[in-house]
Design a protein around this motif. Structure first.
Motif, short mmCIF file in Angstrom:
data_model
loop_
_atom_site.label_atom_id
_atom_site.label_comp_id
_atom_site.label_asym_id
_atom_site.label_seq_id
_atom_site.Cartn_x
_atom_site.Cartn_y
_atom_site.Cartn_z
N UNK A 50 -8.25 -8.19 7.63
CA UNK A 50 -8.59 -7.61 8.93
C UNK A 50 -7.36 -6.32 9.14
N UNK A 51 -7.60 -5.41 8.57
CA UNK A 51 -6.81 -4.13 8.82
C UNK A 51 -6.46 -3.45 10.39
N UNK A 52 -7.56 -3.61 11.11
CA UNK A 52 -7.43 -2.96 12.41
C UNK A 52 -7.17 -4.20 13.33
N UNK A 111 -14.94 -5.52 9.29
CA UNK A 111 -15.92 -4.53 9.06
C UNK A 111 -16.33 -4.41 7.36
N UNK A 112 -17.44 -3.62 7.34
CA UNK A 112 -17.65 -3.55 5.72
C UNK A 112 -16.62 -3.09 5.03
#
Length: 111
Positions: free
Chosen positions: A79-81, A87-88
């Protein structure tokens, strides 16, 4: 105990099949398969892999015995954000990061 049985068997040991998949499918085919994996795990209403969609689909991966905290850690890893879902792009980045074979031999991507 049966002769030849593997007493050290661990069902959660990761075997990296990505390099052989790239050799067989080529880079475009491999990326298509990564996308298919994302679509299989995502929540269709959000277009993201959420805790709920991951938990619901663990049986497809043979991981139905994973605890909730382990699933949350899996999501957090990619989970980068910081939205609590993948997301993809985050999913694909995570898959690449988890593949030591891909990281060791990037020049083999010319398929």
């Amino acid at each position: 105990m049966a002769s030849g049985a593997n007493i050290d068997y661990d069902p959660y040991v990761f075997e990296d099949f990505f390099p052989s998949m790239i050799r067989r499918l080529g880079s475009e085919g491999f990326m298509g398969e990564l996308c298919n994996g994302f679509y299989l795990l995502m929540d269709v209403s959000t277009g993201l892999i959420t805790f709920e969609s991951l938990k619901r689909n663990t049986v497809l991966m043979g991981l139905e015995d994973l605890r909730d905290d382990e699933l949350i850690c899996m999501l957090a890893e990619g989970d980068l954000d910081g939205d609590g879902a993948l997301n993809q792009m985050e999913f694909c980045i995570l898959m690449f990061r988890l593949s030591p074979g891909l990281m060791d031999s990037p020049k083999k991507w010319n398929g």
